[in-house]
Design a protein around this motif. Structure first.
Motif: not given
Length: 177
Positions: A22-46
């Motif tokens: 997912v792309a938003g105003r604060r960067g990009v986050q990644v999570f496994p499909a079907g596992q939304v409750a798991e922690p979302w990883r942040l991709i640092n776009l500086e």
């Protein structure tokens, strides 16, 4: 819920490994499909805002406020393609992305269209000669698509739709008010 970092999301995609990006105003986050409750990883776009995705076979193109980035699926490395002088870099922020059959990367931007062919940048302001003479600025590209059947790139902007034929030539479609 503390997982989302933003309340405004501009793009979403799924990569071959099943992750949701997912792309938003604060960067990009990644999570496994079907596992939304798991922690979302942040991709640092500086600090860059993310606007668009294009999943390619080797990695994910990410459109940002500072140009674009490429996330390599194998290594997790992020390579930046910064904005700068038109024809020498991306003309501005990447708002839409596609890749054609010749592996050229087409970036819709806040100011027209930039095509990356290997190491060469080509810029299209998407203006007519008359619009240039009137001092109009290049339009922001909202959407871009590679039509595999028609072998063309379609570009959507405010006020017009463009078709770039793969063999050359551009057509502009617009409603005249």
């Amino acid at each position: 819920d503390e997982r989302p970092l933003s309340n405004a999301y501009q793009a979403i995609t799924q990569t071959p490994d099943g992750n949701i990006w997912v792309a938003g105003r604060r960067g990009v986050q990644v999570f496994p499909a079907g596992q939304v409750a798991e922690p979302w990883r942040l991709i640092n776009l500086e600090g860059a805002e993310a606007h668009a995705f294009y999943p390619a076979p080797q990695g994910l193109w990410i459109g940002t406020t500072w140009g674009a980035a490429f996330w390599d699926y194998q290594t997790g490395a992020l390579t930046y393609y910064q904005s700068g002088a038109a024809g020498e870099a991306l003309s501005s922020a990447a708002t839409a992305i596609t890749v054609d059959s010749r592996n050229r990367v087409w970036f819709g931007t806040f100011e027209g269209l930039t095509v990356l062919d290997d190491q060469t940048y080509t810029y299209y302001d998407l203006l007519t000669d008359q619009e240039r003479q009137q001092g109009k600025v290049a339009p922001m590209v909202y959407a871009i698509l590679y039509d595999r059947q028609g072998q063309a790139i379609w570009v959507g902007v405010n006020g017009a739709l463009y078709r770039f034929a793969e063999g050359g030539g551009m057509a502009r479609y617009q409603q005249i008010f």
